[in-house]
Design a protein around this motif. Structure first.
Motif, PDB file in Angstrom:
ATOM      1  N   ALA A  77       0.844  -1.203   0.000  1.00 32.75           N
ATOM      2  CA  ALA A  77       0.000   0.000   0.000  1.00 32.75           C
ATOM      3  C   ALA A  77       0.878   1.252   0.000  1.00 32.75           C
ATOM      4  N   ASP A  78       0.475   2.240  -0.800  1.00 37.15           N
ATOM      5  CA  ASP A  78       1.160   3.530  -0.838  1.00 37.15           C
ATOM      6  C   ASP A  78       0.594   4.476   0.214  1.00 37.15           C
ATOM      7  N   TYR A  79      -0.702   4.309   0.500  1.00 42.83           N
ATOM      8  CA  TYR A  79      -1.386   5.133   1.484  1.00 42.83           C
ATOM      9  C   TYR A  79      -2.237   4.237   2.368  1.00 42.83           C
ATOM     10  N   VAL A  80      -2.300   4.593   3.644  1.00 42.84           N
ATOM     11  CA  VAL A  80      -3.126   3.847   4.597  1.00 42.84           C
ATOM     12  C   VAL A  80      -3.974   4.842   5.373  1.00 42.84           C
ATOM     13  N   VAL A  81      -5.272   4.598   5.415  1.00 42.17           N
ATOM     14  CA  VAL A  81      -6.186   5.401   6.217  1.00 42.17           C
ATOM     15  C   VAL A  81      -6.722   4.507   7.328  1.00 42.17           C
ATOM     16  N   THR A  82      -6.579   4.940   8.573  1.00 44.98           N
ATOM     17  CA  THR A  82      -7.050   4.152   9.708  1.00 44.98           C
ATOM     18  C   THR A  82      -8.273   4.818  10.311  1.00 44.98           C
ATOM     19  N   THR A  83      -9.342   4.062  10.411  1.00 47.33           N
ATOM     20  CA  THR A  83     -10.583   4.557  11.025  1.00 47.33           C
ATOM     21  C   THR A  83     -11.182   3.416  11.838  1.00 47.33           C
ATOM     22  N   VAL A  84     -10.522   3.130  12.952  1.00 48.36           N
ATOM     23  CA  VAL A  84     -10.806   1.941  13.751  1.00 48.36           C
ATOM     24  C   VAL A  84     -11.612   2.326  14.990  1.00 48.36           C
ATOM     25  N   ARG A  85     -12.662   1.580  15.267  1.00 51.72           N
ATOM     26  CA  ARG A  85     -13.423   1.787  16.503  1.00 51.72           C
ATOM     27  C   ARG A  85     -13.266   0.541  17.366  1.00 51.72           C
ATOM     28  N   VAL A  86     -12.283   0.563  18.237  1.00 55.72           N
ATOM     29  CA  VAL A  86     -12.006  -0.576  19.100  1.00 55.72           C
ATOM     30  C   VAL A  86     -13.125  -0.715  20.129  1.00 55.72           C
ATOM     31  N   GLY A  87     -13.706  -1.899  20.196  1.00 54.38           N
ATOM     32  CA  GLY A  87     -14.794  -2.148  21.144  1.00 54.38           C
ATOM     33  C   GLY A  87     -16.173  -1.903  20.568  1.00 54.38           C
ATOM     34  N   GLY A  88     -16.232  -1.217  19.423  1.00 50.49           N
ATOM     35  CA  GLY A  88     -17.523  -0.987  18.782  1.00 50.49           C
ATOM     36  C   GLY A  88     -18.393   0.016  19.530  1.00 50.49           C
ATOM     37  N   ASP A  89     -19.612   0.143  19.043  1.00 57.09           N
ATOM     38  CA  ASP A  89     -20.551   1.110  19.628  1.00 57.09           C
ATOM     39  C   ASP A  89     -20.934   0.751  21.064  1.00 57.09           C
ATOM     40  N   ALA A  90     -21.014  -0.539  21.359  1.00 56.91           N
ATOM     41  CA  ALA A  90     -21.476  -0.962  22.678  1.00 56.91           C
ATOM     42  C   ALA A  90     -20.537  -0.487  23.788  1.00 56.91           C
ATOM     43  N   VAL A  91     -19.219  -0.589  23.562  1.00 57.82           N
ATOM     44  CA  VAL A  91     -18.274  -0.170  24.597  1.00 57.82           C
ATOM     45  C   VAL A  91     -18.244   1.352  24.702  1.00 57.82           C
ATOM     46  N   ARG A  92     -18.466   2.032  23.587  1.00 60.91           N
ATOM     47  CA  ARG A  92     -18.572   3.495  23.653  1.00 60.91           C
ATOM     48  C   ARG A  92     -19.676   3.910  24.618  1.00 60.91           C
ATOM     49  N   THR A  93     -20.806   3.226  24.583  1.00 63.31           N
ATOM     50  CA  THR A  93     -21.901   3.594  25.488  1.00 63.31           C
ATOM     51  C   THR A  93     -21.486   3.419  26.945  1.00 63.31           C
ATOM     52  N   ARG A  94     -20.654   2.416  27.219  1.00 63.70           N
ATOM     53  CA  ARG A  94     -20.162   2.209  28.590  1.00 63.70           C
ATOM     54  C   ARG A  94     -19.216   3.342  28.992  1.00 63.70           C
ATOM     55  N   ASP A  95     -18.359   3.782  28.058  1.00 63.94           N
ATOM     56  CA  ASP A  95     -17.486   4.929  28.335  1.00 63.94           C
ATOM     57  C   ASP A  95     -18.307   6.111  28.835  1.00 63.94           C
ATOM     58  N   GLU A  96     -19.373   6.397  28.109  1.00 61.61           N
ATOM     59  CA  GLU A  96     -20.181   7.577  28.409  1.00 61.61           C
ATOM     60  C   GLU A  96     -20.959   7.419  29.709  1.00 61.61           C
ATOM     61  N   ARG A  97     -21.546   6.240  29.914  1.00 61.79           N
ATOM     62  CA  ARG A  97     -22.373   6.034  31.109  1.00 61.79           C
ATOM     63  C   ARG A  97     -21.546   6.008  32.386  1.00 61.79           C
ATOM     64  N   ILE A  98     -20.364   5.440  32.330  1.00 58.35           N
ATOM     65  CA  ILE A  98     -19.496   5.425  33.515  1.00 58.35           C
ATOM     66  C   ILE A  98     -19.169   6.854  33.934  1.00 58.35           C
ATOM     67  N   ALA A  99     -18.821   7.688  32.967  1.00 59.07           N
ATOM     68  CA  ALA A  99     -18.504   9.082  33.284  1.00 59.07           C
ATOM     69  C   ALA A  99     -19.711   9.812  33.868  1.00 59.07           C
ATOM     70  N   LEU A 100     -20.864   9.676  33.203  1.00 57.52           N
ATOM     71  CA  LEU A 100     -22.060  10.373  33.675  1.00 57.52           C
ATOM     72  C   LEU A 100     -22.487   9.902  35.058  1.00 57.52           C
ATOM     73  N   SER A 101     -22.272   8.630  35.363  1.00 60.61           N
ATOM     74  CA  SER A 101     -22.638   8.112  36.686  1.00 60.61           C
ATOM     75  C   SER A 101     -21.818   8.752  37.798  1.00 60.61           C
ATOM     76  N   LEU A 102     -20.642   9.274  37.420  1.00 56.97           N
ATOM     77  CA  LEU A 102     -19.778   9.943  38.391  1.00 56.97           C
ATOM     78  C   LEU A 102     -19.855  11.466  38.271  1.00 56.97           C
ATOM     79  N   GLY A 103     -20.789  11.943  37.446  1.00 61.97           N
ATOM     80  CA  GLY A 103     -21.034  13.378  37.372  1.00 61.97           C
ATOM     81  C   GLY A 103     -20.087  14.146  36.477  1.00 61.97           C
ATOM     82  N   VAL A 104     -19.485  13.480  35.483  1.00 63.63           N
ATOM     83  CA  VAL A 104     -18.612  14.187  34.550  1.00 63.63           C
ATOM     84  C   VAL A 104     -19.029  13.869  33.117  1.00 63.63           C
TER      85      VAL A 104
END
Length: 472
Positions: A77-104
């Motif tokens: 490859a001459d060019y590489v574009v990376t657009t990776v979502r590790v953990g998918g949408d489901a883990v993203r929701t956990r990121d957000e809910r954990i923060a909100l549960s602690l008031g941030v």
């Protein structure tokens, strides 16, 4: 000889837009092949398949291949574009809910949510960079769109990978929005941006070598209706004297954003998970091989729902309807005689394609991308990855220089604070250190408390254990 581009994370819903844009410009860039790779076979089949259908329908000679094997995608490859979502949408929701549960705030790239996203993403991206070095062309350029883009790019650069450009369509969107509002070609406008990814400011807008930003900020219609100002109190905009990146809303209106997020029945991540799940269920009822147009229609419907709801939760469900700005009312002589608006490259794909085209043809296009500072912004270290306007020519991205008087001291202080947070996060990942992680979050203005940082680190370390292992 035709070039090859590898799209890593091509099972993304954005792949359609990427290929749609590429079809307009691939000949100018001598790109003959795109290898679309993802570890999720079903998403690759549908979203990669929809993108591949665009090429078939257009009867173009661009070759698009789908694969779940990184070595195959990256080979030569001459060019590489990376657009990776590790953990998918489901883990993203956990990121957000954990923060909100602690008031941030738990936004996915900023603050606590961005921290969690980063610590599981950096190890995966380091693995991809090792494979890129092993299988791609020796001089391959890597465009990192994997979020949090600036932080991930910093981690990769610190690990010794200097062939990487961090990209985002948010900063470059300022230029296209300004051009659209003024009724001029984006190529006739030079916008100087400095800061970090999702934490940047445009402090100069030139047309014909003249800075017109002061006149724009004096105009009430422009300040009230310009797209990039819609999230902010207008007295703040005038005080700033520049155009703030939309993500600064979380810093400048933190309590408003947090209250709106806490009141909302679902987070942005939960909405996207629900929308994407419904889209996949609808797509599964049809064959991408025999019913590609039906699949494309389903995709467009669900993506419209997604895009029309952007930032609505953070704004308390408010729908913003700015009035159209009449360029003639601005009283800016520099606008007279400009050509009609023409189509320009769009989205994150546009950043990639402008970069490739400008380097290949030595066009010196100005692009806001994430690269090492190298003295461009006084007060920041040379190895700090900044989101900054660069002139891109045959030698790559050369950051535009900013004098001491051009950099607002308050903006610089926030940049230095967030860069310290980023460097500590990279250290925490490298050393698997909870102590460094706690210090990182304690440093971040959207957390800023040791007890909160400690609680967040414990929960995020547990959540991300499949990717980061055990931290001490």
């Amino acid at each position: 000889m035709a070039k090859k581009l590898a799209l890593i994370g091509g099972g993304s819903v954005r792949t359609y837009y990427f290929i749609e844009s590429l079809l307009k410009f691939y000949r100018e860039m001598d790109i003959g092949e795109v290898s679309v790779m993802d570890v999720d076979a079903e998403k690759l089949a549908y979203f990669g398949g929809i993108a591949k259908h665009l090429v078939t329908r257009a009867k173009e000679d661009l070759r698009v291949t789908l694969t779940d094997d990184a070595e195959t995608a990256l080979s030569d490859a001459d060019y590489v574009v990376t657009t990776v979502r590790v953990g998918g949408d489901a883990v993203r929701t956990r990121d957000e809910r954990i923060a909100l549960s602690l008031g941030v705030i738990g936004q996915e790239t900023t603050g606590a949510g961005g921290f969690s996203y980063a610590i599981r993403t950096i190890p995966v991206m380091l693995d991809y960079m090792r494979m890129i070095r092993a299988y791609a062309k020796p001089d391959a350029t890597v465009f990192n769109f994997t979020n949090p883009s600036g932080l991930v790019t910093q981690a990769l650069y610190d690990a010794g990978y200097d062939n990487i450009i961090g990209i985002c369509d948010n900063a470059t969107g300022i230029k296209t929005d300004v051009a659209g509002a003024l009724g001029v070609n984006a190529s006739d406008v030079l916008v100087k941006v400095y800061g970090l990814n999702h934490l940047s400011w445009a402090n100069r807008i030139e047309i014909g070598g003249v800075d017109i930003l002061p006149k724009l900020l004096e105009n009430d219609a422009f300040v009230q209706n310009f797209h990039q100002f819609l999230y902010f109190d207008r007295d703040l905009v005038r005080r700033l004297g520049c155009i703030p990146n939309g993500y600064l809303y979380y810093y400048y209106h933190r309590e408003r954003a947090l209250a709106n997020l806490q009141r909302a029945p679902e987070t942005r991540g939960e909405f996207i998970l629900r929308n994407n799940t419904a889209m996949m269920e609808a797509l599964r009822a049809h064959s991408i091989e025999t019913e590609p147009e039906t699949c494309l229609g389903i995709y467009r419907d669900y993506m419209h729902r997604r895009e029309s709801s952007y930032m609505s939760i953070e704004l308390g469900g408010e729908t913003l309807h700015p009035e159209r700005i009449d360029p003639k009312s601005l009283g800016i002589d520099e606008l007279l005689g400009q050509k009609p608006v023409t189509e320009i490259y769009e989205g994150y794909a546009g950043v990639v394609f402008n970069y490739i085209d400008s380097r290949k043809n030595n066009k010196n296009i100005d692009l806001a991308v994430s690269v090492p500072n190298c003295g461009a912004v006084p007060g920041m270290a040379d190895d700090d990855i900044l989101e900054i306007t660069c002139l891109v020519g045959r030698d790559g991205a050369q950051p535009m220089r900013f004098g001491d008087a051009e950099i607002d001291e308050t903006n610089l202080a926030l940049m230095k604070t967030i860069k310290r947070y980023e460097k500590l996060t990279v250290e925490a990942v490298r050393t698997r250190s909870k102590a460094a992680a706690r210090e990182a979050l304690m440093q971040h203005p959207l957390v800023g408390d040791y007890a909160l940082a400690k609680a967040l680190v414990e929960q995020y370390a547990s959540l991300n254990a499949p990717w980061i292992g055990e931290w001490k």
